[in-house]
Structure formats: C-alpha cells, structure tokens
Write a protein that holds these residues in place. Structure first.
Motif, PDB file in Angstrom:
ATOM      1  N   THR A  41       0.827  -1.201   0.000  1.00  0.00           N
ATOM      2  CA  THR A  41       0.000   0.000   0.000  1.00  0.00           C
ATOM      3  C   THR A  41       0.867   1.259   0.000  1.00  0.00           C
ATOM      4  O   THR A  41       2.024   1.226   0.400  1.00  0.00           O
ATOM      5  CB  THR A  41      -0.939  -0.031   1.228  1.00  0.00           C
ATOM      6  N   SER A  42       0.267   2.339  -0.462  1.00  0.00           N
ATOM      7  CA  SER A  42       0.991   3.607  -0.473  1.00  0.00           C
ATOM      8  C   SER A  42      -0.010   4.749  -0.436  1.00  0.00           C
ATOM      9  O   SER A  42      -1.134   4.604  -0.904  1.00  0.00           O
ATOM     10  CB  SER A  42       1.816   3.726  -1.760  1.00  0.00           C
ATOM     11  N   SER A  43       0.401   5.844   0.152  1.00  0.00           N
ATOM     12  CA  SER A  43      -0.407   7.041  -0.035  1.00  0.00           C
ATOM     13  C   SER A  43       0.495   8.177  -0.487  1.00  0.00           C
ATOM     14  O   SER A  43       1.680   8.212  -0.155  1.00  0.00           O
ATOM     15  CB  SER A  43      -1.186   7.409   1.232  1.00  0.00           C
ATOM     16  N   VAL A  44      -0.089   9.021  -1.285  1.00  0.00           N
ATOM     17  CA  VAL A  44       0.655  10.144  -1.857  1.00  0.00           C
ATOM     18  C   VAL A  44      -0.102  11.420  -1.492  1.00  0.00           C
ATOM     19  O   VAL A  44      -1.305  11.518  -1.720  1.00  0.00           O
ATOM     20  CB  VAL A  44       0.759   9.997  -3.391  1.00  0.00           C
ATOM     21  N   ARG A  45       0.630  12.333  -0.875  1.00  0.00           N
ATOM     22  CA  ARG A  45      -0.001  13.586  -0.432  1.00  0.00           C
ATOM     23  C   ARG A  45       0.706  14.757  -1.076  1.00  0.00           C
ATOM     24  O   ARG A  45       1.926  14.912  -0.909  1.00  0.00           O
ATOM     25  CB  ARG A  45       0.140  13.744   1.086  1.00  0.00           C
ATOM     26  N   MET A  46      -0.046  15.584  -1.790  1.00  0.00           N
ATOM     27  CA  MET A  46       0.547  16.830  -2.264  1.00  0.00           C
ATOM     28  C   MET A  46       0.294  17.891  -1.210  1.00  0.00           C
ATOM     29  O   MET A  46      -0.831  18.098  -0.764  1.00  0.00           O
ATOM     30  CB  MET A  46      -0.027  17.225  -3.611  1.00  0.00           C
ATOM     31  N   LEU A  47       1.359  18.571  -0.806  1.00  0.00           N
ATOM     32  CA  LEU A  47       1.255  19.594   0.231  1.00  0.00           C
ATOM     33  C   LEU A  47       0.919  20.929  -0.425  1.00  0.00           C
ATOM     34  O   LEU A  47       1.145  21.117  -1.629  1.00  0.00           O
ATOM     35  CB  LEU A  47       2.563  19.667   1.004  1.00  0.00           C
ATOM     36  N   PRO A  48       0.393  21.862   0.349  1.00  0.00           N
ATOM     37  CA  PRO A  48      -0.043  23.145  -0.242  1.00  0.00           C
ATOM     38  C   PRO A  48       1.073  23.853  -1.012  1.00  0.00           C
ATOM     39  O   PRO A  48       0.814  24.551  -1.986  1.00  0.00           O
ATOM     40  CB  PRO A  48      -0.466  23.972   0.971  1.00  0.00           C
ATOM     41  N   THR A  49       2.305  23.672  -0.585  1.00  0.00           N
ATOM     42  CA  THR A  49       3.412  24.374  -1.255  1.00  0.00           C
ATOM     43  C   THR A  49       3.917  23.615  -2.469  1.00  0.00           C
ATOM     44  O   THR A  49       4.939  23.975  -3.051  1.00  0.00           O
ATOM     45  CB  THR A  49       4.574  24.555  -0.270  1.00  0.00           C
ATOM     46  N   GLY A  50       3.253  22.538  -2.820  1.00  0.00           N
ATOM     47  CA  GLY A  50       3.639  21.824  -4.034  1.00  0.00           C
ATOM     48  C   GLY A  50       4.619  20.689  -3.806  1.00  0.00           C
ATOM     49  O   GLY A  50       5.002  19.994  -4.743  1.00  0.00           O
ATOM     50  N   LYS A  51       5.046  20.514  -2.571  1.00  0.00           N
ATOM     51  CA  LYS A  51       5.916  19.374  -2.261  1.00  0.00           C
ATOM     52  C   LYS A  51       5.049  18.125  -2.097  1.00  0.00           C
ATOM     53  O   LYS A  51       3.836  18.218  -1.932  1.00  0.00           O
ATOM     54  CB  LYS A  51       6.713  19.621  -0.981  1.00  0.00           C
ATOM     55  N   VAL A  52       5.735  16.964  -2.086  1.00  0.00           N
ATOM     56  CA  VAL A  52       4.979  15.718  -2.084  1.00  0.00           C
ATOM     57  C   VAL A  52       5.492  14.783  -0.996  1.00  0.00           C
ATOM     58  O   VAL A  52       6.712  14.608  -0.852  1.00  0.00           O
ATOM     59  CB  VAL A  52       5.115  14.999  -3.453  1.00  0.00           C
ATOM     60  N   GLU A  53       4.572  14.211  -0.245  1.00  0.00           N
ATOM     61  CA  GLU A  53       4.935  13.164   0.706  1.00  0.00           C
ATOM     62  C   GLU A  53       4.360  11.839   0.223  1.00  0.00           C
ATOM     63  O   GLU A  53       3.173  11.745  -0.081  1.00  0.00           O
ATOM     64  CB  GLU A  53       4.358  13.472   2.097  1.00  0.00           C
ATOM     65  N   VAL A  54       5.237  10.859   0.162  1.00  0.00           N
ATOM     66  CA  VAL A  54       4.819   9.530  -0.283  1.00  0.00           C
ATOM     67  C   VAL A  54       5.036   8.563   0.872  1.00  0.00           C
ATOM     68  O   VAL A  54       6.147   8.436   1.384  1.00  0.00           O
ATOM     69  CB  VAL A  54       5.653   9.073  -1.496  1.00  0.00           C
ATOM     70  N   VAL A  55       3.975   7.917   1.280  1.00  0.00           N
ATOM     71  CA  VAL A  55       4.073   6.944   2.366  1.00  0.00           C
ATOM     72  C   VAL A  55       4.038   5.554   1.745  1.00  0.00           C
ATOM     73  O   VAL A  55       3.193   5.277   0.897  1.00  0.00           O
ATOM     74  CB  VAL A  55       2.899   7.100   3.347  1.00  0.00           C
ATOM     75  N   THR A  56       4.981   4.716   2.158  1.00  0.00           N
ATOM     76  CA  THR A  56       4.981   3.358   1.618  1.00  0.00           C
ATOM     77  C   THR A  56       5.020   2.341   2.747  1.00  0.00           C
ATOM     78  O   THR A  56       5.590   2.599   3.807  1.00  0.00           O
ATOM     79  CB  THR A  56       6.179   3.134   0.661  1.00  0.00           C
ATOM     80  N   GLY A  57       4.444   1.180   2.510  1.00  0.00           N
ATOM     81  CA  GLY A  57       4.421   0.111   3.502  1.00  0.00           C
ATOM     82  C   GLY A  57       5.633  -0.789   3.443  1.00  0.00           C
ATOM     83  O   GLY A  57       5.744  -1.717   4.233  1.00  0.00           O
ATOM     84  N   ILE A  58       6.524  -0.537   2.534  1.00  0.00           N
ATOM     85  CA  ILE A  58       7.737  -1.343   2.517  1.00  0.00           C
ATOM     86  C   ILE A  58       8.752  -0.721   3.475  1.00  0.00           C
ATOM     87  O   ILE A  58       8.604   0.431   3.875  1.00  0.00           O
ATOM     88  CB  ILE A  58       8.315  -1.523   1.098  1.00  0.00           C
ATOM     89  N   SER A  59       9.738  -1.480   3.866  1.00  0.00           N
ATOM     90  CA  SER A  59      10.642  -1.007   4.906  1.00  0.00           C
ATOM     91  C   SER A  59      12.090  -1.365   4.567  1.00  0.00           C
ATOM     92  O   SER A  59      12.571  -2.431   4.902  1.00  0.00           O
ATOM     93  CB  SER A  59      10.238  -1.634   6.246  1.00  0.00           C
ATOM     94  N   PRO A  60      12.757  -0.467   3.859  1.00  0.00           N
ATOM     95  CA  PRO A  60      14.087  -0.785   3.339  1.00  0.00           C
ATOM     96  C   PRO A  60      15.160  -0.885   4.422  1.00  0.00           C
ATOM     97  O   PRO A  60      15.000  -0.357   5.523  1.00  0.00           O
ATOM     98  CB  PRO A  60      14.379   0.400   2.423  1.00  0.00           C
ATOM     99  N   HIS A  61      16.215  -1.584   4.104  1.00  0.00           N
ATOM    100  CA  HIS A  61      17.365  -1.670   5.008  1.00  0.00           C
ATOM    101  C   HIS A  61      18.638  -1.689   4.176  1.00  0.00           C
ATOM    102  O   HIS A  61      19.435  -2.613   4.270  1.00  0.00           O
ATOM    103  CB  HIS A  61      17.238  -2.884   5.916  1.00  0.00           C
ATOM    104  N   GLY A  62      18.760  -0.673   3.346  1.00  0.00           N
ATOM    105  CA  GLY A  62      19.967  -0.533   2.538  1.00  0.00           C
ATOM    106  C   GLY A  62      19.723  -0.564   1.044  1.00  0.00           C
ATOM    107  O   GLY A  62      20.644  -0.378   0.257  1.00  0.00           O
TER     108      GLY A  62
END
Ligand code: FES
Ligand code: FES
Lengths: 160, 815
Positions: free
Chosen positions: B491-512
């Motif tokens: 799963t993932s969610s993508v949020r555009m912030l008012p200033t045009g920046k983007v936050e992407v949330v992902t359910g994966i969890s990297p380690h390198g």
C-alpha cells in the motif's frame, strides 16, 4: 577510576573511565559519538575504525585509557564546515554503501589506506588488500574499491 | 521489448546517487543501538551452554544482588506468554509445532537459547550479572544429523512430540494436472541420474547486530527494532503479548542489513518488550556478534536428493526432488515455508514434463533456520543447475547446449511450468549470448583446454548457471493457497502539500536498498514534480500505518506499483480540479511534465497550483473533498520472474587445492530498471553472498552441538581481498504483471552465483574423477578430492550417486 584527557574531533574531553572500558564505548556512550559503530566482538569487522593520532585503529581493540593524551578523529569530525571529505563524497558518488553500517569504519580505514599508500592511483589489488580488515556485507566491495580509487585522485590533488 | 535506455522519462533509468547516503556517511545514522532514552535500562541474556538438556535449577540470587541490577527474570516469570513465539507459515494442516518460548522454561534445545535475562543500569552491569546466574542442566542426547533425527527410535528434540518430523509437504505434477507422472517418466528412461547435494548451513551475518529499544506506554508500547518487518512485527507483537494493536508502534529506523535475517519475531524482541512493561521503564537490548551468530536464525541447511531422467539426445523427461530441511530446534516465523517456496523453482527455466517434490521439515538441537537471501530459491537453483551439469557429463554434451536444448524459448512466453507457475516473460537466449560475449567465453575455453592438455598445476574450471526466480511476493490468493500467514499486497499514499511538495508513504521497509531514491524517481516522472520535492516516508507504523514490509524483492515490484497507483489517483483528482478551474472538459486536458494543458491552447495549470487550490478549497468541483492526496493498494496478478545467465572462471592450484575466482560475469534480466546504479549495487552484494556460500561460509557444530563458527574469526565472511571485480550486464524483458515492467533484483546475484562457482570447480576437477564437491569448496576439500581417492568413477547412468565429499570428518548427510 583513571582520568583521561582525549581530543575527539577537535574537542578536548576530560573523563573518568573504567580501566576496562574500550575506546569505542567511551566514544559512543560517554561522548555520544554514535557515528562509530560496533559490529563484532573480535576486532574482525572494522565498523569501529577511527583515527588515533592520524592512524586508523579499530577502536574496539583500544582501551579508553590508552587514548589518554591522544587526538581521535571519528567519522563525525571528517566533514569540515559542511563540506564532505573527498572519501565521503566518493562513497556517495560511487554507491559504495547500502545499509551504511560498515560505512563510517570503511571510510576511516580507506582514508588511512590512501594516506599510507601515498599514490594518487592505487591499483585495485592495492585497495583490496589495503582495506581487507573492514567487512561489508552489502556491497560486494566493488564500488568501495572504485570509491577509494576515485578519492585517492581527489585527495592527492586537494591535499585532503 | 523496451530497453530502459529508450525510456522517454527523465528520472527513471538514471543512475542517480542515493539521497539516503548523507546521514550515513557523516555518522548521523539512527541505528537502534544509537538510541538513548531517559532512565533506560540495558538487558543481557543468559544463554544455554548445552545443546539439549533439562533445566533442573536456575539460581539468580547472586545476580540479583549485583550493583546496578534492577531485575532478573527466567522463563517461568513470563508464563503468560511462554511457548508462543509465532510461526506464521503452517505449511500443512498437520504440521507439528512444539511451541517456542522466548525464554526456555524446563528444557533447552540448542546452544545459545536464552534462559534468563537481566535488566541493569548499564550494559556492562547487566553482562556482569548474567555471568553470575547459575543454571543446572541435566543433559539430553544431542541431535544434529537430520537423517538420524528422522530414524526410527531416535531421541526426541521436544518431549511433547512423537517424532522429530514437523511436516511433509509434497507436490506431484501428475496429481496437480500441471504435468505428467514422474514414475512413468522414470520407468524405461534412457538416462537417469540421482545426486545428493548438500546446502550447508549459513548465517545471514548482517553487519548491524540486532538491537531493540522498548518504551512502555500505558496499555501499549513503542518498539524501535532492527527489523525488516515493522508492520508484520506490530501485528505479531500485539497477538503474542495480547496488546491492543493500535497502541503498539514499531519503528524500524536505519537498519544495517537484513538479507532475510531480520525477518522474524525474535525472543529477544519479545523479552525486551515484556521486561520494559514489567518494570515500566524503557529497555534496550543489543546483541553481541557471538550472540548474533548463535541465536539469530540461520539459513539454508538442506539435504537435496534429486533424480533426473532424460533421453539420450538430452531432452529432460522427469525430475524428482526429495528434500530434508533442517528447521533447527524451533519453527521460526516463516521457516517452514522456505523449502516450500523452493519447490516451485526446481524446474527453473526448463521444460520438464513430469515433476515430483517432497520435503520433510526436521527438528534438531541447533539454532532455528528461516529465510536467508533468496529463501528456498537459491537452494533449488543450486540443485537443478548442478544436476544439469552432471546430466551433461553423463550424456557427453556441453552443459550450455543441454541448457539451450531444454530451456523455454523466447517465443514460448507466457509459459506455465510443471510446478504450476506462469512465467510472464523472459529471454534466456539474449541474456546468455550477452554473458558469453562479455565473459570472453571461447578464449577461456581454449585456455582451459590447453592447461588440461599441459597437465598444468593451475587448472581452469568454467561454470555456467542460468536461473529464474519468483519475486514480488504476492499475489495474496496464491500465498493463501500455500497457507502463508499474510497477504502479499502493498500500500501507499501520496499527499501533495499546499506548497507543491509531495509526501509519499509506503508500507515497505528498506534496510539498505535505496528505496527513498528509486521511489522518488518514479514519483517524479509520474507526477511531473522535481525529484527533490518528494519525500518518501516508511518504517514507522505511526507515519506509515499499513504495509507488508521488505523481503523477497517485493519492494519495487509490489510496493513501487502501489506508489504508482496512488499517484494515478492523485493525477485523476487533479485533472478534475484542473478541468473545473480551466473551464475545460477533462478529455481536453493533456498531462505532461506536471502540467495540465488545454489541448490546442497555451492555457494550463501546474499540478502544484492545483494542489494549492485543493488545499484552499475556495473553488472546487461540486462535492469534491479538499486536498490533493490519495491512497492505493496493489496486489499483483502474478509473481515476477527475473532471470539471467552467470558465468564463472576459477583457477585451481592442484598442489594446494586453493580455488581462486578469476573472472565472473553475469547478465541479469530484471525487466525495466529504475536506477541502474542501485541495481548494480544489489547485484554486486548478491554475488558476494552467493560466492561466499560456494567458497567460504559454513556454520559448523561440533559433536556436542556447540557452534564452532561462533565468531567472525571462524565464520568466514569474504573480505575485499577475497573477491574480484565482477563483469555485469543487463538485458531488458519487462514484466507484464505490473505497469512499470520491473521484476526485482535483490536476490539474483546470490541465487545464480553459488552453482556457477561450484560448476566451475567441478569442471576443473572432473578430470580427476570428481563429480561433486561439498560447499564451501575449501582448499582442504578440493585438495582431498584431487589427491585422496575420492571421486572414483561413477556408473555411466542409472542411479548413480555422487559421493565425492572431500573431507573425512564427513557431513550431516551420511553420504
Ligand atoms: S567492532 Fe571493532 S572490529 Fe568489529
Ligand atoms: S553497506 Fe551494509 S555492511 Fe557495508
């Protein structure tokens, strides 16, 4: 408890330490220098490598009391005014790290290798033998070797 | 077929150095052991020195009185949760699970098992006190050999079972309807060979020792864990400890490597949580390397009995695989499923008409086993690629020709294998041709033949391994049919912030692996916003609440696609707003480079402007919710199937038995590549691990069940001086099961390199009558194989059995 005076990353510290305390634990626990990491109990991995009076040592093989009166440089003291050391820059550009756990030690060992080797163009074999005391589980070393060779060039031209 | 070089987009396909590096190269990492919380206590474990024994008494009185000690607990103190460490993969309905206590209660079942824990003000104080705990043991028989464990009348590892067998899992293509009957194929087969291969036990050996910090909080807790699976861990902790899931927060900050080794719920993790809750204080446990080697799970450890039949002209007609898989003393989180995953990969890239697979999971008094890089698939690939070489030798044909004759041709995809998997795409010809060329194969062959003719003491051996693997673990319904205890979606969610920046949330969890970089590259292209304006958020169940984490090369192939889907939804919503604001119909809008333009005009709006409008919400289409964000979940319809051809040239000093890897070349086809630099890094690291299985690494127990490779002095990880530089290349056959056409690369190098190296070693040794060598191919084993009479000529066909183990101290196979 013995008192020691050690300069770490340019700051002089006076501390009482247990005689058995290792330098790596002194750096991490007493001084909060968390860039220097611990990966083994047997001085095999090199994750804890720092410079002691300009030479790379595995800080898990040095007692804190042995560092009394010395100058220690850790990964955290390497970048100056926000400018990365050429070796740090090279590790980044050549993708010489993945999880990054071996990286501080690897960078410190690599700088010492280049300084000792003294050439701006060490061969692959020289680099491989020069840093074999530091283990990396992620990269397969190829990009680390490339980074060290690349940094050797910059270091010799900038005198870093 | 789209080559990645042709990709029109800007970010994807670029070898961009990682954004993850900055804090790691300057020493500002967030590894768990760097955490300090106010009032934090430190834990140390007392570990069993016996492989198998009844605990008759534990005396903690002396330890309790030590300075700085807050508490000492034994297994009995946590009776309410004991026996409950989770195993989430009951591969058969009748699988025997004797239970897994976090701290041993009445009995220990392997050296290194935790029997007591100390909480003290400092780590040193806790360790000192641990030394003072006195445990009385009454020894029980040590059971190390899997076959002895299965024998009639064998002593039992666990008192509450009736045999040391946990399960038998079987597949038969005749019964499944995916192919023919193996007995029919074998009866009257023109050529039939049987081999036994040993997958020695390995230790994942991530460089960051496992470390846990727990902050108790009311009914729940926060756990910082060096884990690959924060989301699964949260569920498991909640179920194991009976905590409300919504009060449990798991954070995987920087994690120093995993390779499957950080994919379990560990006793140490559970105990740290229990102690912290009992004492109402934050607690930390960080293992030493020797604790890690003896108590973190091990990998591989299988006996593989494999029989293959073929026609005289080299067409394979049947394959039978019987595995004995060492579970160790306990069933770990997904341990039982590891060999079962391999079951699907024995047919590999070959058209095999009949296939049977049987696997027995066995208990022994050793450390538990579980996933290690590739989990089941390297083991399978090893056996099939070794027996292909042995079959070629029996038939007197070139090993490469035998492979060519039997592999699935490019025009035959999609292809459903005898194991029931449908390979969506592949081009084995292209990868192989490219590898041969990059390697300079013909010249090496000439050199090899010359040295052979000259009876040189420096013999050359050439090895091939072709492979495919199943990546992107999903689809959920298939995992369900295998009784795996979770879905495979992401799963993932993508949020555009008012200033045009983007936050992407992902359910994966990297380690390198560098996902922050590659995912931002993907989003940059798809959304048309600058790479630097995109933040990737992961690894904390508070900020990334849902997901199924990182293993099995699923991050990009499943998690990356969930990101794409979420971006698609954001773009669709933005398009509606753009149409409204521009007073145009949606169909009249183009979207490129982040701009919605009205076709045929120069009117348009940037997506950042739309994000701002969506935030202000002054003028949105009727009924539309403010803000520009979206969530998506992706469950692929199929696995992905990367493949490749790996070639090795080894030089063997016949006087010393030393094997030197002279040259290694691989061409991997992982479909489209998001960031070739990261791909190369994954391949290099994977190769090092696979080569190390062939030449360096082995977990060894002595007769008393002590792990004699319990430090990095004895467990030989390859150093920079042990490896050459690799020649790597790529071909690009996009996956058809996901919109990016990506296949996954995390395991490729490990899977293919082990057989390539051993095939090369055996190629050099075959002239001495040797047709197998046990891993790792140490100088001693190789020297003995050459000089001490092993490797007597085997019968030309019909039930030949390899038994050329080069050491006299023998192995657990009893061969
Ligand atoms: S921690 Fe010092 S060498 Fe491993
Ligand atoms: S980058 Fe992970 S151990 Fe070297």
């Amino acid at each position: 408890m013995p008192k020691i005076s050690v300069t770490v990353d340019g700051v002089t510290n006076e501390d009482d330490v247990e005689p058995r305390q290792l330098l790596v634990h002194y750096l991490r626990e007493t001084l909060g220098k968390t860039g220097t990491l611990v990966g083994c109990d047997t001085s095999n991995c090199g994750a804890c490598t720092v410079h002691l009076d300009g030479k790379a040592v595995k800080s898990c093989t040095v007692l804190a009391v042995q560092a009394d009166g010395s100058d220690v440089l850790t990964i955290e003291g390497l970048a100056k005014d926000g400018v990365l050391h050429p070796m740090q820059q090279a590790f980044h550009e050549k993708h010489a790290l993945q999880c990054g756990y071996c990286t501080p030690g690897m960078i410190m060992a690599s700088i010492d290798f280049v300084n000792t080797n003294g050439k701006s163009d060490p061969t692959e074999q020289e680099v491989r033998e020069g840093i074999e005391g530091n283990l990396c589980r992620c990269t397969g070393y190829q990009n680390i070797v490339a980074a060290v060779q690349y940094a050797a060039k910059t270091m010799s031209s900038t005198g870093a | 077929m789209t080559a990645v070089d042709d990709h029109p987009a800007h970010e994807v396909g670029q070898a961009r150095p990682r954004r993850e590096d900055q804090h790691l190269i300057t020493g500002h990492s967030t590894f768990v052991d760097n955490m300090q919380l106010a009032g934090m206590l430190h834990l140390a474990f007392v570990r069993s020195s016996m492989a198998h024994a009844k605990i008759t008494n534990i005396d903690v009185s002396e330890a309790q009185g030590r300075p700085g000690v807050h508490a000492v607990y034994t297994g009995k103190d946590f009776a309410e949760v004991q026996g409950n460490l989770p195993c989430a993969w009951p591969v058969t309905p009748d699988m025997v699970n004797p239970g897994y206590p976090s701290l041993a209660i009445d009995q220990v079942n392997h050296v290194g098992e935790a029997v007591a824990v100390i909480a003290a003000r400092t780590k040193a104080a806790a360790e000192d006190a641990a030394e003072a705990v006195l445990v009385d043991y009454e020894p029980l028989p040590v059971i190390l050999d899997m076959e002895e464990a299965l024998a009639e009348g064998a002593p039992l590892v666990h008192a509450n079972t009736t045999s040391n067998k946990s399960y038998t899992w079987a597949f038969d293509s005749g019964q499944a309807g995916s192919g023919g009957n193996v007995d029919d194929a074998f009866s009257g087969a023109e050529v039939k060979i049987k081999r036994r291969f040993i997958q020695q036990r390995l230790i994942p050996s991530f460089m960051e020792p496992r470390s846990y910090v727990v902050q108790p909080e009311g009914e729940g807790l926060t756990l910082w864990s060096a884990t690959q699976i924060p989301h699964i861990l949260r569920i498991m902790l909640s179920l194991t400890l009976g905590l409300p899931e919504h009060k449990v927060r798991v954070i995987a900050p920087d994690v120093g490597g995993g390779f499957g080794g950080k994919i379990t719920v560990t006793p140490e993790e559970v105990i740290t949580a229990l102690v912290a809750r009992k004492l109402g204080k934050p607690c930390k446990f960080t293992e030493s390397r020797s604790e890690s080697l003896v108590s973190a799970h091990h990998g591989r450890d299988q006996i593989q009995d494999i029989t293959m039949s073929a026609t005289k002209d080299g067409t394979i007609t049947g394959l039978d695989v019987e595995l004995t898989a060492n579970m160790g003393a306990y069933l770990s989180l997904v341990g039982p499923g590891v060999p079962v995953l391999g079951a699907f990969m024995f047919p590999a890239i070959y058209k095999i008409p009949a296939y049977r697979f049987t696997c027995h999971g066995v208990f022994t008094t050793t450390t538990k086993t579980d996933a290690y890089r590739g989990a089941g698939r390297p083991e399978a690939t090893y056996a099939i690629e070794r027996i292909m070489d042995e079959m070629a030798a029996e038939l007197g044909v070139d090993p490469l020709e035998l492979r060519r004759k039997n592999w699935i041709k490019h025009e035959e995809f999609p292809y459903t294998t005898v194991a029931g998997l449908t390979y969506d795409s592949g081009n084995y010809e292209a990868a192989t041709d490219k590898a041969l060329e990059l390697m300079g194969w013909d010249a090496l062959k000439a050199d090899r033949d010359k040295r052979r003719a000259d009876k040189s003491t420096k013999q050359l051996g050439l090895g091939i391994s072709t492979f495919t693997e199943m990546c992107g673990l999903a689809p959920s319904r298939v995992l369900g049919s295998l009784d795996y205890g979770a879905g495979g979606w992401e799963t993932s969610s993508v949020r555009m912030l008012p200033t045009g920046k983007v936050e992407v949330v992902t359910g994966i969890s990297p380690h390198g692996q560098g996902h922050e970089t590659s995912f931002a590259q993907i989003v940059s292209d798809q959304l048309g916003v600058p790479y630097d304006d995109i933040e990737i958020i992961h690894g904390d169940t508070a900020s990334a609440p849902r997901g199924l984490d990182t293993y099995g090369s699923r991050s990009l192939t499943v998690g990356g696609i969930a990101v794409v889907k979420a971006v698609d939804k954001v773009v669709a919503k933005a398009r509606k707003i753009a149409a409204h604001l521009l007073e145009a119909s949606e169909d009249d809008l183009d979207f490129a480079g982040g701009k919605f333009g009205v076709k045929g005009t120069d009117k348009g709006l940037m997506i950042q402007e739309i994000a701002f409008a969506a935030f202000m919400a002054h003028d949105l289409p009727e009924g539309m919710e403010p803000s520009l964000d979206s969530e998506a979940t992706f469950d692929p319809e199929n696995f992905s199937f990367p493949h490749g051809t790996h070639l090795a040239a080894v030089e063997i000093d016949t006087d010393t038995g030393q094997v030197e890897l002279l040259k290694y070349c691989c061409v991997d086809d992982i479909g489209n590549q998001i960031n070739p630099l990261l791909v190369q890094g994954q391949v290099h690291g994977g190769l090092a691990q696979g080569i190390a299985q062939a030449l360096f690494e082995e977990a060894v127990y002595d007769a008393d069940g002590n792990l004699t490779t319990g430090t990095f002095v004895d467990y030989t990880l390859p150093s920079s001086a042990d490896l050459p530089s690799f020649i790597t290349g790529s071909t690009y056959t996009p996956a058809t099961s996901n919109p990016l056409g990506v296949k996954g690369v995390g395991e490729a190098g490990t899977i293919a390199s082990t057989p390539a190296i051993i095939n090369a070693v055996v190629d050099a040794l075959r002239q001495y009558g040797v047709n197998d060598i046990h891993m790792p191919a140490t100088p001693e084993r190789v020297w003995r194989a050459i000089h001490s009479g092993f490797g007597d000529t085997q019968p030309a066909a019909e039930q030949t059995t390899a038994h050329t183990e080069g050491t006299s101290n023998s192995d657990r196979s009893g061969s």
